[in-house]
Design an enzyme around this catalytic site. Structure first.
Site, PDB file in Angstrom:
ATOM      1  N   TRP A 142       6.075  29.440 -17.543  1.00 28.37           N
ATOM      2  CA  TRP A 142       6.093  29.066 -16.122  1.00 28.37           C
ATOM      3  C   TRP A 142       4.709  29.350 -15.555  1.00 28.37           C
ATOM      4  CZ3 TRP A 142       9.989  26.901 -13.184  1.00 28.37           C
ATOM      5  CH2 TRP A 142       9.695  26.751 -11.827  1.00 28.37           C
ATOM      6  N   ARG A 157       9.666  21.289 -19.442  1.00 29.15           N
ATOM      7  CA  ARG A 157      10.892  21.567 -18.675  1.00 29.15           C
ATOM      8  C   ARG A 157      10.618  21.129 -17.240  1.00 29.15           C
ATOM      9  NH1 ARG A 157      13.059  26.519 -16.066  1.00 29.15           N
ATOM     10  NH2 ARG A 157      15.337  26.502 -16.125  1.00 29.15           N
ATOM     11  N   TYR A 209      10.546  38.004 -17.369  1.00 25.14           N
ATOM     12  CA  TYR A 209       9.535  38.488 -16.436  1.00 25.14           C
ATOM     13  C   TYR A 209       9.524  40.019 -16.504  1.00 25.14           C
ATOM     14  CZ  TYR A 209       9.273  33.644 -14.894  1.00 25.14           C
ATOM     15  OH  TYR A 209       9.110  32.286 -14.865  1.00 25.14           O
ATOM     16  N   GLU A 212      11.554  30.364 -19.506  1.00 22.92           N
ATOM     17  CA  GLU A 212      10.501  30.712 -18.558  1.00 22.92           C
ATOM     18  C   GLU A 212       9.954  32.084 -18.933  1.00 22.92           C
ATOM     19  OE1 GLU A 212      11.312  30.690 -14.399  1.00 22.92           O
ATOM     20  OE2 GLU A 212      12.409  28.781 -14.457  1.00 22.92           O
ATOM     21  N   HIS A 235      15.064  33.976 -19.277  1.00 24.81           N
ATOM     22  CA  HIS A 235      13.788  33.997 -18.568  1.00 24.81           C
ATOM     23  C   HIS A 235      13.237  35.415 -18.625  1.00 24.81           C
ATOM     24  CE1 HIS A 235      14.916  30.178 -16.064  1.00 24.81           C
ATOM     25  NE2 HIS A 235      14.934  29.989 -17.379  1.00 24.81           N
ATOM     26  N   ASN A 260      19.278  26.067 -13.014  1.00 24.76           N
ATOM     27  CA  ASN A 260      18.285  27.129 -13.144  1.00 24.76           C
ATOM     28  C   ASN A 260      18.801  28.454 -12.582  1.00 24.76           C
ATOM     29  OD1 ASN A 260      15.352  27.943 -13.626  1.00 24.76           O
ATOM     30  ND2 ASN A 260      15.603  28.496 -11.470  1.00 24.76           N
ATOM     31  N   GLU A 261      18.692  29.508 -13.374  1.00 24.96           N
ATOM     32  CA  GLU A 261      18.956  30.881 -12.945  1.00 24.96           C
ATOM     33  C   GLU A 261      20.200  31.010 -12.055  1.00 24.96           C
ATOM     34  OE1 GLU A 261      15.312  32.435 -11.305  1.00 24.96           O
ATOM     35  OE2 GLU A 261      14.219  32.100 -13.169  1.00 24.96           O
TER      36      GLU A 261
END
Length: 461
Positions: free
Chosen positions: A280, A78, A224, A251, A222, A155-156
């Site tokens: 990531w 990516r 986290y 990610e 994503h 992105n995001e």
């Protein structure tokens, strides 16, 4: 490069009300396509992404990274690009070169526009509509590459504020790309800095999917600190599976400033359910998340503990990635990586020269201690373990803090302590080291006033 999340307590929204089963798209499969929640390449073979993110737009000279990432087993990369709204635009020629590097190294290219990151909360971020304009402005580099390229619109998009417009904005951006002649598989990120804690993407995914005239859209979550338990991970991904909607983890990391994601469950669940993942990130992180680098200074021979985990660990890239069938019969590059480049050294304390404790049977190891980053009241350190002249089947390290330091979090090791003396032992995926080979593990700890570097002993088995 990740932004710290302010984790906001939010009431769970209603679950997806209807289970959708989407059949094969009507359009010809000139490239990737989606059916029944799965991604297929142009040959009609199911494709599961296994790869990493590479920050090309900030490190355009690191072109050897594509070959290095491939050599470690990845089937996808990516690639971070910029629209020109926040960072310098990656123009048509540059994007064409990126695609060429992906194809040379038999990697599927997921191209993402990073300037949308945190829109609605970060004043420097741009809109998904602007990102769609960017993709259309470089269309000549993209058209004809549908077999190898997936377009990740932005992105995001949206931070933790004003994210209610995500559904309409995402649907409109997809329709704009289709009207502009781009028929690639499209990937869309969730809001809330990509982590969709509000379930805005989850609850509106079918609406967005149906907005695509080609029904060729993949959703990107994503993971986290929001995803720090197995239950949260399996529930989120499982709802997309049940709804017949395609999802990838675009990610994730082993640690983050907003919490400690459960990377083991992310990797095991995605492997068990044929869901793609992209960690990531390869190298070059800043802003306090340097620990997410997989390779030190873009050097594939200096993998960090995170790099070892994602490439070589359980359910990792090397063990699970399958090359896209569209590359069958093509010739791989004849050389992998040029001489590694080095990145600026972070602020560190000098590392103590390695100490060695020779065990019976001739096996030995050394260990060195480096402070990677330090801030008021806390620091991140890494211990590097290197085998001697014989291969190892296991190792342990030991050190004693002299100034009251206390470890609160660790990774890639089994850690124990007795007062100020800590012992770090191998875990399953980094136990075996060839002669002269190295691995690393790390931790986060507190300190107050003085933070002397301890001597570390190493015992081999």
């Amino acid at each position: 490069m990740k932004k710290t999340l302010s984790v906001v307590g939010a009431a769970l929204l209603t679950v997806l009300a209807t289970v959708f089963a989407f059949g094969q798209p009507a359009h010809a499969a000139a490239g990737f396509s989606v059916a029944n929640g799965r991604l297929y390449d142009a040959n009609g073979t199911e494709f599961v992404m296994r790869g990493v993110n590479h920050a090309h737009t900030w490190y355009p000279q690191q072109t050897s990274s594509f070959a290095n990432i491939k050599a470690l087993g990845a089937n996808t990369v990516r690639v971070v690009l910029a629209t020109g709204d926040r960072w310098a635009k990656n123009d048509t020629a540059d994007v064409a070169n990126v695609i060429s590097l992906c194809k040379q190294n038999k990697l599927v290219c997921v191209l993402e526009a990073h300037d949308t990151t945190g829109y609605g909360e970060d004043g420097a971020a741009t809109t998904l509509d602007r990102a769609a304009n960017y993709w259309l402005s470089i269309a000549s580099a993209l058209q004809g590459q549908e077999k190898y390229v997936i377009i990740n619109i932005g992105n995001e998009p949206y931070g933790n504020q004003n994210y209610g417009a995500w559904t309409n904005d995402t649907a409109n951006a997809i329709k704009k790309l289709r009207a502009g002649g781009l028929s690639h598989t499209i990937m869309v990120d969730g809001p809330n800095w990509g982590q969709d804690w509000s379930f805005t993407m989850r609850n509106n995914a079918s609406t967005v999917f149906n907005a695509d005239p080609q029904r060729n859209t993949v959703f990107d979550i994503h993971m986290y600190g929001v995803f720090d338990t197995a239950a949260e991970i399996t529930d989120y991904l499982g709802r997309f599976r049940s709804a017949g909607l395609p999802i990838v983890v675009g990610e994730f990391g082993f640690n983050h400033s907003d919490g400690n994601p459960d990377e083991d469950t992310i990797m095991s669940y995605t492997q068990a359910n044929n869901i793609g993942y992209l960690g990531w990130s390869w190298s070059g992180n800043g802003g306090g998340v340097e620990y997410l680098d997989m390779a030190t200074g873009f050097n594939p021979n200096q993998l960090t503990s995170w790099g070892q985990r994602i490439f070589n660990g359980a359910n990792g890239i090397k063990a699970t990635a399958k090359e896209a069938s569209v590359y069958a019969g093509t010739t791989p590059p004849t050389s992998s990586s040029p001489s590694p480049t080095t990145s600026p050294s972070p602020t560190t304390s000098p590392s103590t020269p390695p100490t060695t404790t020779p065990p019976p049977s001739g096996r030995s190891c050394t260990a060195s201690y480096t402070i990677i980053n330090s801030w008021q009241g806390g620091f991140q350190a890494e211990i590097k373990v290197t085998a001697g002249s014989a291969a190892l089947n296991g190792w342990s390290t030991s050190w004693t803090f002299a100034n009251g330091q206390t470890i609160s979090q660790s990774w890639s090791t089994t850690l124990s302590n007795s007062g100020a003396t800590y012992t770090g032992r191998n875990v399953d995926y980094n136990a075996q080291l060839g002669a002269g080979a190295s691995t690393t593990f790390g931790f986060i700890a507190s300190w107050n006033g003085t933070n002397a570097t301890p001597a570390v002993s190493c015992t081999a088995s």
